[in-house]
Write a protein that holds these residues in place. Structure first.
Motif, PDB file in Angstrom:
ATOM      1  N   LYS A  23      10.692 -37.147  31.218  1.00 33.98           N
ATOM      2  CA  LYS A  23      11.958 -36.528  30.829  1.00 33.98           C
ATOM      3  C   LYS A  23      13.107 -37.536  30.809  1.00 33.98           C
ATOM      4  CE  LYS A  23      10.785 -31.832  32.319  1.00 33.98           C
ATOM      5  NZ  LYS A  23      11.213 -30.668  33.147  1.00 33.98           N
ATOM      6  N   CYS A  26      14.587 -37.765  34.796  1.00 33.04           N
ATOM      7  CA  CYS A  26      13.687 -37.740  35.948  1.00 33.04           C
ATOM      8  C   CYS A  26      12.301 -38.133  35.443  1.00 33.04           C
ATOM      9  CB  CYS A  26      13.650 -36.358  36.598  1.00 33.04           C
ATOM     10  SG  CYS A  26      13.021 -35.056  35.515  1.00 33.04           S
ATOM     11  N   CYS A  28       9.472 -36.321  35.448  1.00 23.79           N
ATOM     12  CA  CYS A  28       8.551 -35.224  35.122  1.00 23.79           C
ATOM     13  C   CYS A  28       7.983 -35.420  33.721  1.00 23.79           C
ATOM     14  CB  CYS A  28       9.299 -33.895  35.141  1.00 23.79           C
ATOM     15  SG  CYS A  28       9.828 -33.418  36.778  1.00 23.79           S
ATOM     16  N   THR A  40       8.380 -29.788  36.808  1.00 27.57           N
ATOM     17  CA  THR A  40       9.761 -29.803  37.307  1.00 27.57           C
ATOM     18  C   THR A  40       9.851 -30.582  38.618  1.00 27.57           C
ATOM     19  OG1 THR A  40       9.323 -27.734  38.462  1.00 27.57           O
ATOM     20  CG2 THR A  40      10.382 -27.565  36.312  1.00 27.57           C
ATOM     21  N   CYS A  41      11.089 -30.952  38.939  1.00 27.89           N
ATOM     22  CA  CYS A  41      11.354 -31.640  40.208  1.00 27.89           C
ATOM     23  C   CYS A  41      12.783 -31.277  40.604  1.00 27.89           C
ATOM     24  CB  CYS A  41      11.189 -33.149  40.036  1.00 27.89           C
ATOM     25  SG  CYS A  41      12.521 -33.905  39.089  1.00 27.89           S
ATOM     26  N   CYS A  44      15.468 -32.026  37.641  1.00 28.77           N
ATOM     27  CA  CYS A  44      15.588 -31.166  36.458  1.00 28.77           C
ATOM     28  C   CYS A  44      15.749 -29.686  36.835  1.00 28.77           C
ATOM     29  CB  CYS A  44      14.448 -31.398  35.464  1.00 28.77           C
ATOM     30  SG  CYS A  44      12.807 -31.261  36.121  1.00 28.77           S
TER      31      CYS A  44
HETATM   32 ZN    ZN Z   1      12.116 -33.379  36.823  1.00 25.49          ZN
END
Ligand code: ZN
Ligand code: ADP
Ligand code: MG
Length: 481
Positions: A23, A26, A28, A40-41, A44
């Protein structure tokens, strides 16, 4: 005032998801699909205290897109926050670019009825995608999936240079093919990786001022874009002819009813309270950096077309159609290399394959079989294993059972061409005995009669007899009578 007396003005904001591995802010994955919220993390998902870090690949891809569309690349650029509230936007702002986009002042050339035309690009900027709302069909609420939140996008904004739905389609197709050629996006419209906001207005022909525009958001198929424009133009003509005025607003196109519906009033830039994102550093690009990307740009549609004209001696029209899609032209090159019969690959791709794609409303990149399969089909014809008539049937099968190679299909269906001399002779003698009138006609100089006899033999063998052998054998046997 009739529709012809109005000029249609259209400008597009095209969003394209970049095919970077990770992304924009980040690490991901950007991969499409996946169970909700698995890509996701904390970054995000907008957890408090997290910080974004710009993915350098995103800048590189955007610069590539800018160079491929004749833009000037900004040495000095930055990220801004665009503030608005929506449940799919967890930060309540989108990181985008406001007054210093990465690329500006480009153009793309399209073919029109009146020759080539330049569509000017105002800008290309980078930004992050939002998440997705999954609405409960029973009205019990909506669930948020943030897999797509933070997937990198470029937004390509055109000047209001387009004058018809045909020009819009040509422009979109051209952009799609350029982005595919430089491999910055897979441009799968059905997955939303290429979508357009379409701005439409009308004005009396000859007028210098633009009329008020409406905007149709997130259009993701050529067919609906064309239909939506046609509908919206008619609607605007009717409103104005009835003494009304067009309100600047955002519309939603509904494919089922074939109509546009108001979504919300148009917001202005000031409503978004844009400001530079304090969590990110400015983007400075050196001349060497830009030059290096420029030097390594892959072949673009125009130069590939030139190559097809010079190297393969294709006609202008053939080269145009093949290179209009990177997928189609890659397929052409690969299949030609494998089977060695360039002419035949062109013919199959441009006639039967195109026809079936049309019938099934598929784009070339949705062709279910690969170049190896097409090459094998052509080799089977060239070796005389199947006739062209049977090959057409095999092609139909390749669209429905793409996992089977042509040789497998032929074997399973028992479609191998009859090239055995004895078997052919048997068929020829049977047809001759049943068609004495045609024999007489042929002997009397009516060459057409031979075609009829061959046709009858093909019918009898369900298209499996080798036509060249039939021809030869008929002449031999008739001469004996
Ligand atoms: Zn993320
Ligand atoms: P925004 O939608 O963000 O407010 P802009 O004012 O920059 O942005 O315009 C967005 C798009 O609308 C551009 O592609 C532009 O070409 C197009 N556009 C602007 N004015 C008109 C008009 N009168 N008719 C049709 N399209 C227009
Ligand atoms: Mg807009």
């Amino acid at each position: 005032m009739p529709r012809e007396d109005y000029e249609v003005i259209i400008g597009l904001e095209v969003h394209s998801e970049l095919s970077t591995k990770t992304k924009i802010f980040c690490s991901c994955p950007t991969e499409f699909g996946g169970a909700p919220n698995t890509h996701t993390c904390p970054v995000c998902m907008a957890m408090p205290g997290t910080l974004p870090v710009l993915n350098e690949k995103v800048v590189e891809y955007a610069v590539k897109a800018g160079l491929a569309t004749n833009c000037e690349i900004s040495r000095d650029s930055k990220n801004d926050r665009k503030n608005y509230f929506y449940p799919d936007l967890p930060k309540s702002y989108q990181i985008s670019q406001f007054d210093k986009p990465l690329c500006e002042h480009g153009y793309v050339e399209i073919e029109t009825e009146n020759g080539p035309k330049r569509i000017r690009l105002t800008r290309i900027h980078i930004e992050e995608d939002a998440g997705k709302l999954n609405h409960d069909p029973y009205g019990r609420g909506s669930l948020v999936d943030l897999n797509r939140a933070g997937v990198p996008l470029i937004e390509i904004v055109s000047e209001p240079d387009l004058r018809s739905s045909q020009e819009v389609e040509a422009y979109m197709r051209k952009l799609k093919s350029i982005l595919e050629y430089i491999e910055v996006s897979d441009c799968k419209m059905q997955e939303g990786s290429l979508r357009a906001d379409v701005n439409v207005s009308i004005r009396p022909k000859g007028s210098k001022e633009y009329g008020t525009r409406t905007e149709m958001k997130n259009m993701n198929s050529f067919r609906s874009i064309v239909r939506a424009i046609e509908y919206e133009v008619e609607r605007q003509v009717e409103v104005i002819d009835n003494g009304g005025t067009i309100t600047q607003e955002t519309l939603r196109w509904d494919d089922v009813s074939g109509k546009t519906f108001p979504m919300r009033d148009k917001e202005d830039a000031q409503d978004y309270r844009y400001f530079p994102d304090p969590d990110l550093v400015a983007i400075r690009l050196s001349d060497e950096y830009i030059q290096n990307i420029k030097d390594n740009l892959p072949e673009l549609p125009e130069s590939r077309k030139e190559r097809y004209l010079n190297e393969y001696h294709l006609t202008e029209k053939e080269a145009n159609i093949l290179t209009s899609s990177k997928y189609l032209s890659d397929m052409f090159e690969k299949a030609s290399k494998i089977c060695g019969n360039i002419k035949s690959v062109v013919n199959w791709l441009l006639s039967d394959v195109s026809r079936i794609l049309n019938e099934k409303e598929l784009e070339p990149d949705q062709m279910p079989f690969n170049a190896e399969a097409l090459a094998e089909l052509i080799t089977l014809i060239d070796k005389g294993t199947i006739s062209s008539a049977i090959a057409k049937k095999v092609l139909e099968e390749m669209f429905t059972t793409p996992e089977k190679m042509p040789s497998k299909i032929i074997e399973e269906k028992g479609w191998v061409q009859i090239s055995d001399e004895g078997a052919i002779k048997e068929v020829v003698l049977q047809i001759l005995s049943q068609n004495s009138q045609s024999v007489a006609d042929y002997k009397a100089g009516k060459d057409k009669a031979l075609g009829f006899l061959v046709g009858q033999a093909m019918k009898l063998t369900k298209g499996k007899a080798n036509p060249q052998m039939l021809n030869k054998m008929f002449i031999e046997e008739i001469n004996k009578i």
